[in-house]
Design an enzyme around this catalytic site. Structure first.
Site, PDB file in Angstrom:
ATOM      1  CG  ASP A  42      -6.596  -0.206   1.277  1.00  0.00           C
ATOM      2  OD1 ASP A  42      -6.987  -1.236   1.496  1.00  0.00           O
ATOM      3  OD2 ASP A  42      -6.923   0.828   2.050  1.00  0.00           O
ATOM      4  CG  ASP A  77      -1.811  -1.066   1.169  1.00  0.00           C
ATOM      5  OD1 ASP A  77      -1.920  -1.819   0.280  1.00  0.00           O
ATOM      6  OD2 ASP A  77      -2.948  -1.237   2.393  1.00  0.00           O
ATOM      7  CG  HIS A  93     -14.766  -0.349   1.650  1.00  0.00           C
ATOM      8  ND1 HIS A  93     -14.013  -0.383   2.693  1.00  0.00           N
ATOM      9  CD2 HIS A  93     -14.787  -1.522   1.067  1.00  0.00           C
ATOM     10  CE1 HIS A  93     -13.528  -1.503   3.140  1.00  0.00           C
ATOM     11  NE2 HIS A  93     -14.443  -2.350   2.223  1.00  0.00           N
ATOM     12  CB  CYS A  98      -2.191  -2.990   5.228  1.00  0.00           C
ATOM     13  SG  CYS A  98      -3.668  -2.321   5.029  1.00  0.00           S
ATOM     14  CE  LYS A 138      -3.832  -4.358   1.525  1.00  0.00           C
ATOM     15  NZ  LYS A 138      -4.593  -3.442   2.004  1.00  0.00           N
TER      16      LYS A 138
END
Ligand code: VGL
Ligand code: ZN
Length: 204
Positions: A46, A8, A52, A151, A106
């Site tokens: 990401d 990320d 979301h 992450c 992801k």
């Protein structure tokens, strides 16, 4: 065979970004210096849909960094970040991507967050990364990128659980919370993970 996972490294996690990690930009030269020492380099992004459910904006009355129960999982609510196709979701401009063989995206499912590069936060669905790495003969995984306490930590934890010898490159990551990263490091050590520096990797 060892692989470098660059987690990320995206403008939204850099100073000035929508979910800025303090000093996040400091890791970019290290991520670039590490790459030639690995036969395999994998990056993640990401990559969230605009609505979301990890975004505080999607929950009435909630603010970023509040915690809620999201479909049975503890969820930190974040500022909107890394929206699919937005400038903040690209790989950072300063990151050398010439040796990045594959990019795993992801966080693409609206209902569930995904910190780890291997699984969503409920461990319901695999991204296929573990099988990909095993298929390439990888035994050792080195993790760098952002954020150290989310992450990077969750990716390292899953790498250990998947049976990889796992190293976090400590100076090539930065946390959202320093205290959170201290706890994460302790947990990773207890699980058999290793903390190393870029200099150690380059010397090895
Ligand atoms: C991350 C919070 C939300 C990370 C991603 O890359 O560490 N943190 N989404
Ligand atoms: Zn996210």
């Amino acid at each position: 065979m060892k692989a470098l996972l660059l987690i990320d490294i995206q403008p939204d996690f850099l100073p000035g970004g929508r979910l800025a990690v303090p000093e996040g930009d400091a890791i970019i030269p290290l991520a670039n210096a590490l790459q030639p020492h690995f036969p395999l380099v994998v990056a993640t992004q990401d990559w969230h849909p605009a609505r979301h459910q990890s975004f505080a904006s999607q929950h009435a009355g909630q603010q970023p960094f509040n915690r809620i129960d999201l479909h049975g999982l503890d969820q930190v609510l974040w500022p909107d970040h890394c929206v699919q196709g937005s400038a903040g979701a690209e790989l950072a401009a300063g990151l050398d991507t010439s040796r990045v063989e594959v990019i795993f995206r992801k966080g693409t499912e609206v209902e569930i967050d995904s910190y780890s590069a291997f699984f969503d936060n409920g461990h319901r669905k695999s991204t296929g990364l573990a099988d990909y790495l095993r298929g390439r003969g990888v035994r050792q995984v080195y993790v760098a990128g952002l954020a150290a306490d989310y992450c990077v930590y969750f990716t390292a934890k899953d790498a250990l659980q998947e049976g990889f010898e796992t190293y976090v490159v400590e100076d090539a990551t930065r946390p959202i919370s320093t205290e959170g990263f201290e706890q994460a490091k302790e947990d990773l050590r207890q699980r058999g993970g290793h903390l190393v520096t870029t200099a150690q990797v380059l010397a090895g």
